[in-house]
Design a protein around this motif. Structure first.
Motif, PDB file in Angstrom:
ATOM      1  N   TYR A 278     -11.323   4.877  -4.185  1.00 55.49           N
ATOM      2  CA  TYR A 278     -12.309   3.633  -4.331  1.00 55.49           C
ATOM      3  C   TYR A 278     -11.887   2.642  -3.450  1.00 55.49           C
ATOM      4  O   TYR A 278     -10.552   2.162  -3.406  1.00 55.49           O
ATOM      5  CB  TYR A 278     -12.561   3.418  -5.718  1.00 55.49           C
ATOM      6  N   PHE A 279     -12.472   2.031  -2.726  1.00 54.79           N
ATOM      7  CA  PHE A 279     -11.982   0.953  -1.822  1.00 54.79           C
ATOM      8  C   PHE A 279     -11.409  -0.122  -2.458  1.00 54.79           C
ATOM      9  O   PHE A 279     -10.455  -0.587  -2.079  1.00 54.79           O
ATOM     10  CB  PHE A 279     -13.293   0.651  -0.467  1.00 54.79           C
ATOM     11  N   TRP A 280     -12.457  -0.954  -3.086  1.00 58.15           N
ATOM     12  CA  TRP A 280     -12.209  -1.982  -3.874  1.00 58.15           C
ATOM     13  C   TRP A 280     -10.931  -2.062  -4.983  1.00 58.15           C
ATOM     14  O   TRP A 280     -10.222  -2.883  -5.089  1.00 58.15           O
ATOM     15  CB  TRP A 280     -13.349  -2.800  -4.408  1.00 58.15           C
ATOM     16  N   GLN A 281     -10.637  -1.130  -5.453  1.00 59.63           N
ATOM     17  CA  GLN A 281      -9.898  -0.750  -6.668  1.00 59.63           C
ATOM     18  C   GLN A 281      -8.449   0.012  -5.744  1.00 59.63           C
ATOM     19  O   GLN A 281      -7.593  -0.567  -6.515  1.00 59.63           O
ATOM     20  CB  GLN A 281     -10.273   0.242  -7.694  1.00 59.63           C
ATOM     21  N   GLU A 282      -8.359   0.872  -5.170  1.00 56.88           N
ATOM     22  CA  GLU A 282      -7.487   1.396  -4.708  1.00 56.88           C
ATOM     23  C   GLU A 282      -6.780   0.957  -3.355  1.00 56.88           C
ATOM     24  O   GLU A 282      -5.723   0.951  -2.938  1.00 56.88           O
ATOM     25  CB  GLU A 282      -7.333   2.895  -4.707  1.00 56.88           C
ATOM     26  N   ILE A 283      -7.844   0.565  -2.263  1.00 60.07           N
ATOM     27  CA  ILE A 283      -7.450   0.535  -0.817  1.00 60.07           C
ATOM     28  C   ILE A 283      -7.314  -1.062  -0.417  1.00 60.07           C
ATOM     29  O   ILE A 283      -6.287  -1.393   0.021  1.00 60.07           O
ATOM     30  CB  ILE A 283      -8.582   1.054  -0.053  1.00 60.07           C
ATOM     31  N   TRP A 284      -8.278  -1.751  -0.690  1.00 57.72           N
ATOM     32  CA  TRP A 284      -8.409  -3.069  -0.458  1.00 57.72           C
ATOM     33  C   TRP A 284      -6.925  -3.947  -1.037  1.00 57.72           C
ATOM     34  O   TRP A 284      -6.308  -4.832  -0.391  1.00 57.72           O
ATOM     35  CB  TRP A 284      -9.504  -3.795  -1.115  1.00 57.72           C
ATOM     36  N   PRO A 285      -6.397  -3.512  -2.335  1.00 57.20           N
ATOM     37  CA  PRO A 285      -5.463  -4.206  -2.841  1.00 57.20           C
ATOM     38  C   PRO A 285      -4.223  -3.964  -1.859  1.00 57.20           C
ATOM     39  O   PRO A 285      -3.528  -5.040  -1.825  1.00 57.20           O
ATOM     40  CB  PRO A 285      -5.135  -3.758  -4.211  1.00 57.20           C
ATOM     41  N   ILE A 286      -4.031  -2.848  -1.231  1.00 57.57           N
ATOM     42  CA  ILE A 286      -3.162  -2.800  -0.378  1.00 57.57           C
ATOM     43  C   ILE A 286      -3.218  -3.470   0.964  1.00 57.57           C
ATOM     44  O   ILE A 286      -2.273  -4.210   1.450  1.00 57.57           O
ATOM     45  CB  ILE A 286      -2.930  -1.417   0.030  1.00 57.57           C
ATOM     46  N   ILE A 287      -4.478  -3.329   1.592  1.00 55.21           N
ATOM     47  CA  ILE A 287      -4.694  -4.046   2.865  1.00 55.21           C
ATOM     48  C   ILE A 287      -4.563  -5.392   2.899  1.00 55.21           C
ATOM     49  O   ILE A 287      -4.199  -6.312   3.843  1.00 55.21           O
ATOM     50  CB  ILE A 287      -6.088  -3.676   3.351  1.00 55.21           C
ATOM     51  N   THR A 288      -4.818  -6.096   1.789  1.00 56.04           N
ATOM     52  CA  THR A 288      -5.324  -7.700   1.934  1.00 56.04           C
ATOM     53  C   THR A 288      -4.027  -8.295   1.747  1.00 56.04           C
ATOM     54  O   THR A 288      -3.661  -9.586   1.986  1.00 56.04           O
ATOM     55  CB  THR A 288      -6.150  -8.004   0.536  1.00 56.04           C
ATOM     56  N   ARG A 289      -2.916  -7.590   1.221  1.00 61.78           N
ATOM     57  CA  ARG A 289      -1.615  -8.568   0.709  1.00 61.78           C
ATOM     58  C   ARG A 289      -0.875  -9.134   2.027  1.00 61.78           C
ATOM     59  O   ARG A 289      -0.574 -10.216   1.894  1.00 61.78           O
ATOM     60  CB  ARG A 289      -0.751  -7.558   0.195  1.00 61.78           C
ATOM     61  N   PRO A 290      -0.921  -8.656   3.293  1.00 66.05           N
ATOM     62  CA  PRO A 290      -0.206  -9.390   4.532  1.00 66.05           C
ATOM     63  C   PRO A 290      -0.785 -10.629   4.587  1.00 66.05           C
ATOM     64  O   PRO A 290       0.010 -11.437   5.303  1.00 66.05           O
ATOM     65  CB  PRO A 290      -0.127  -8.061   5.572  1.00 66.05           C
ATOM     66  N   TYR A 291      -2.115 -10.604   4.585  1.00 70.05           N
ATOM     67  CA  TYR A 291      -2.715 -12.127   4.784  1.00 70.05           C
ATOM     68  C   TYR A 291      -2.010 -13.119   4.100  1.00 70.05           C
ATOM     69  O   TYR A 291      -1.964 -14.134   4.869  1.00 70.05           O
ATOM     70  CB  TYR A 291      -4.462 -11.812   4.586  1.00 70.05           C
ATOM     71  N   TYR A 292      -1.734 -13.164   3.032  1.00 70.62           N
ATOM     72  CA  TYR A 292      -1.170 -14.140   2.232  1.00 70.62           C
ATOM     73  C   TYR A 292       0.114 -14.281   2.598  1.00 70.62           C
ATOM     74  O   TYR A 292       0.716 -15.681   2.219  1.00 70.62           O
ATOM     75  CB  TYR A 292      -1.251 -13.946   0.794  1.00 70.62           C
ATOM     76  N   TYR A 293       0.999 -13.829   3.543  1.00 65.95           N
ATOM     77  CA  TYR A 293       2.299 -14.118   3.907  1.00 65.95           C
ATOM     78  C   TYR A 293       2.230 -15.181   4.994  1.00 65.95           C
ATOM     79  O   TYR A 293       3.355 -15.965   4.854  1.00 65.95           O
ATOM     80  CB  TYR A 293       3.145 -12.866   4.636  1.00 65.95           C
ATOM     81  N   GLN A 294       1.207 -15.499   5.289  1.00 69.97           N
ATOM     82  CA  GLN A 294       1.189 -16.799   6.046  1.00 69.97           C
ATOM     83  C   GLN A 294       1.524 -18.098   5.478  1.00 69.97           C
ATOM     84  O   GLN A 294       1.774 -19.143   5.916  1.00 69.97           O
ATOM     85  CB  GLN A 294      -0.241 -17.047   6.877  1.00 69.97           C
ATOM     86  N   PHE A 295       1.252 -18.165   4.132  1.00 70.21           N
ATOM     87  CA  PHE A 295       1.613 -19.343   3.055  1.00 70.21           C
ATOM     88  C   PHE A 295       3.101 -19.591   3.016  1.00 70.21           C
ATOM     89  O   PHE A 295       3.526 -20.294   2.233  1.00 70.21           O
ATOM     90  CB  PHE A 295       0.712 -19.256   2.093  1.00 70.21           C
ATOM     91  N   VAL A 296       3.877 -18.486   3.236  1.00 68.72           N
ATOM     92  CA  VAL A 296       5.293 -18.438   2.975  1.00 68.72           C
ATOM     93  C   VAL A 296       6.007 -17.989   3.943  1.00 68.72           C
ATOM     94  O   VAL A 296       7.521 -17.945   3.937  1.00 68.72           O
ATOM     95  CB  VAL A 296       5.604 -17.499   1.792  1.00 68.72           C
ATOM     96  N   MET A 297       5.707 -18.012   5.181  1.00 71.14           N
ATOM     97  CA  MET A 297       6.509 -17.957   6.482  1.00 71.14           C
ATOM     98  C   MET A 297       5.726 -18.535   7.691  1.00 71.14           C
ATOM     99  O   MET A 297       4.469 -18.470   7.563  1.00 71.14           O
ATOM    100  CB  MET A 297       6.840 -16.334   6.719  1.00 71.14           C
ATOM    101  N   ASP A 298       6.403 -18.486   8.906  1.00 74.12           N
ATOM    102  CA  ASP A 298       5.710 -19.022   9.893  1.00 74.12           C
ATOM    103  C   ASP A 298       5.187 -17.571  10.651  1.00 74.12           C
ATOM    104  O   ASP A 298       5.951 -17.047  11.260  1.00 74.12           O
ATOM    105  CB  ASP A 298       6.633 -19.651  11.001  1.00 74.12           C
ATOM    106  N   PHE A 299       3.805 -17.347  10.603  1.00 69.32           N
ATOM    107  CA  PHE A 299       3.300 -16.143  11.296  1.00 69.32           C
ATOM    108  C   PHE A 299       3.229 -16.489  12.885  1.00 69.32           C
ATOM    109  O   PHE A 299       3.565 -15.384  13.450  1.00 69.32           O
ATOM    110  CB  PHE A 299       1.745 -16.291  10.826  1.00 69.32           C
TER     111      PHE A 299
END
Length: 702
Positions: free
Chosen positions: A350-371
């Protein structure tokens, strides 16, 4: 079915803090911890934490909360037990079935810290056994009896709701509470006199357990000029800290009303009371604070244990099993199953239950490191309608009938591009992938672009992090178009039993790599040998005051010490003993790392011996910024923010020593309630006060 009883979560995560106040651990990935009363009961309805520090600025502790579930005909997927519930137990002596009501639960917890007595941490060396010449921490202490004193061992503690059970409602893992204890001598800067406490609580007639860890104290027993000092990131002799772990067991106390279905006669007092041990006990790990509680690691501890459970314990036989694939199909022979089991290429995640949680994580690294220095932008943009690779409106659409062929091909190429950029098994020592070499102007490095288990040396190296096999399988299915958008199809999420949901959600808030040595746990957590079943740590029979030692020490004891033996199960302290000592040294230094990428085969080179003109090449790489933030937006009040280093300490041994006390002054990275769509305010920012109410003049929180 014969009733069985299990403790959930199977692995609980507590965290140290220098405040007497505490909150309950989050039970879902990316969620905030849970507010609670001083007795450990959650506020009703349950509410997220809004303040991570008390009024004096001290960091609150995180408590691990445990519950007992029953699995029977009425609840094959499990339900939490309540006081006065009717339950059945088997009398092991007579073979009779006794029916009665639950009157109490006696919980027993045993925390310990074995770090100072264990082997030195040397990257991946030791993951599959230690060489005869492996160095022990505090190797100058050779007497086995004296080495036993290197273990912080407060002994087990039991608690229950009613004093009639013989156990108090609260108990301390402190000096003076048990016989045969071992605690360190006075330390500098902070002595250790406790590893925490346990509380029996009652919430809506549910008998629950709350486990609290220590105060975050670390100190050295060495005296003299220049002491204390730190000289390595992981192995500092003479040092102790109050990180810990250990088993959680429970005994159900029952007032018997029937025997083999026959009501007791008024004068029959033979079996008026009975007890039964919970079938599946749990484990608790006491770690250091998680300063960005809502951000999710690229690889979580749940990802690691889920992958291990799927491939070793038949946890999801429709995803990974023996054809023909069936749901909940236990293997007839575990040995044969392990040889023949494989991933089901007809499994549609399932996209929203199994795939999206993996894909979306790197986006939030911009708030804890200099992208920007990393990529020149943000290739992980997840906003709807964005032009980034991760636009969910675009990548969540599976192939469908009458789809425009051009659109189908574009979606396919986008998905395959993302999948081919991922680091695959065997590629842990490769900076790039075949895809990135073909298109160097895009995103030149294999993903995730983070340090691996051993980026420090060229002996047994594992330079860069990769996703688990199961994560990669799910993303491969997605890339090939074998997935379901459950929202479009109006399908409910795939059902997860409530106990399993607790097991998974609790450790999804912990780090799953890199393990060098890691955060809450080291690489030992991915060894199937330490589990009795999915998510369950195999527990050894322990001897209070005589916990096991490294085999080389036990052999010198003449049989007076027990050697460590994974096949016998784990004892208190056996998970965290691999971690850095003290924890603050590794935590401080795990910021970024210059990784040797001179050769892709990572051989040792000695150019000076022949005058070889080769120039070593290094690549600066981050460790795990979501877990140890680097550069952050700091809230200054109003709508003002600054961007800069999160920690004031340098990534040096001097900085390591400063972090021994500075950790308690660091801020928490929290979601900004003023960051509305179109707002220029950062979505996450460092809040030095640790108080979410400080974000909003009206005291509101998101």
């Amino acid at each position: 079915m014969t009733p069985t009883y299990k403790i959930h979560p199977a692995i609980g995560i507590a965290r140290v803090g220098n405040s007497s106040e505490f909150y309950l651990a989050p039970e879902k990935a990316g969620s905030l911890p849970i507010q609670c009363n001083p007795d450990g009961t959650a506020l009703q309805p349950e509410q997220p934490v809004t303040a991570f520090k008390d009024n004096a600025g001290a960091i609150k502790r995180q408590a691990a909360r445990f519950r007992v579930f029953i699995y029977d005909d009425a609840s094959p997927d499990g339900r939490e037990l309540k006081i006065n519930d009717t339950i059945k137990i088997l009398n092991q002596t007579s073979g009779q079935i006794m029916t009665g009501t639950l009157t109490d639960v006696v919980w027993t917890v045993y925390l310990a810290n074995k770090k100072a007595s264990w082997y030195e941490f040397t990257e991946t060396s030791g993951e599959h056994g230690y060489a005869p010449d492996a160095v022990l921490r505090n190797q100058d202490i050779t007497d086995p009896d004296l080495r036993q004193n290197l273990i912080i061992d407060p002994g087990p503690q039991s608690v229950a709701l009613q004093s009639a059970s013989g156990a108090p409602a609260t108990a301390q893992f402190a000096q003076g509470q048990n016989l045969n204890q071992t605690f360190p001598p006075p330390l500098v800067p902070n002595s250790i006199t406790t590893l925490g406490e346990v509380l029996a609580t009652k919430q809506d007639d549910h008998a629950r357990l709350v486990v609290l860890g220590g105060n975050g104290n670390s100190g050295s027993s060495k005296k003299g000029l220049g002491e204390p000092h730190i000289q390595t990131f992981a192995n500092n002799n003479g040092w102790f800290d109050d990180i810990s772990d250990g088993p959680v067991t429970a005994q159900l106390l029952v007032t018997v009303t029937k025997i083999d279905g026959r009501p007791l006669n008024p004068g029959d007092t033979t079996f008026t009371a009975a007890s039964v041990n919970v079938d599946d006990p749990a484990w608790v790990i006491v770690a250091y604070p998680r300063y960005a509680p809502e951000l999710v690691d690229v690889v979580t501890l749940d990802d690691v244990v889920y992958d291990l459970s799927v491939r070793n314990f038949a946890f999801n036989t429709y995803m990974y099993g023996v054809p023909p694939f069936k749901r909940d199909a236990p293997p007839r022979s575990p040995e044969v199953w392990k040889k023949e089991a494989k991933y089901n290429r007809d499994y549609y995640p399932y996209f929203w239950q199994e795939i999206w949680p993996i894909i979306t994580r790197p986006y939030y690294y911009q708030f804890v490191m200099d992208f920007d220095p990393l990529t020149g932008g943000d290739p992980h943009e997840t906003a709807r309608g964005s032009s980034g690779n991760m636009d969910p409106d675009f990548i969540s659409i599976p192939p469908f009938d009458d789809e425009d062929p051009t659109e189908r091909e574009i979606r396919y190429q986008r998905r395959m591009f993302i999948y081919h950029m991922l680091r695959k098994p065997g590629g842990e020592n490769q900076l790039t992938t075949a895809m990135s070499k073909l298109d160097a102007n895009q995103h030149p490095y294999a993903m995730p672009y983070l340090c691996g288990d051993n980026p420090l040396s060229n002996t047994s190296p594992s330079k860069f992090l990769r996703l688990t096999d199961t994560q990669l399988f799910i993303l491969r299915q997605w890339a090939e178009g074998k997935f379901i958008n459950e929202k479009i199809e109006k399908l409910p999420p795939r059902a997860i039993p409530p106990g399993v949901e607790l097991d998974r959600g609790t450790i999804a808030c912990a780090l799953g790599g890199a393990f060098c040595p890691g955060a809450e746990v080291c690489w030992i957590v991915r060894n199937p040998a330490i589990y009795s079943s999915s998510y369950r740590i195999n527990q050894a029979a322990y001897t209070a005051g005589g916990l096991s030692q490294p085999a080389v020490v036990a052999n010198l004891s003449g049989g007076n010490a027990t050697p460590a033996d994974l096949s016998a199960g784990l004892e208190p302290g056996d998970i965290t003993k691999y971690d850095a000592l003290p924890w603050q040294s590794d935590f401080n230094e795990c910021s970024n790392q210059p990784i040797d990428i001179t050769y892709e085969d990572w051989c040792e080179i000695y150019p000076d011996s022949t005058g070889d003109p080769v120039q070593p090449v290094t690549q600066l790489t981050y460790w795990w910024p979501v877990h140890r933030p680097m550069e952050v937006f700091t809230y200054l009040g109003g709508t003002n923010y600054s961007f800069g280093s999160w920690s004031p300490t340098a990534q040096t041994h001097v900085g390591d020593l400063q972090m021994v006390t500075a950790w308690a002054t660091l801020g928490f990275i929290l979601r900004n309630p003023t960051a509305m769509p179109g707002s220029s305010n950062p979505e996450f920012a460092n809040v030095p006060s640790g108080n979410m109410n400080a974000w909003n003049p009206n005291g509101g929180t998101q």
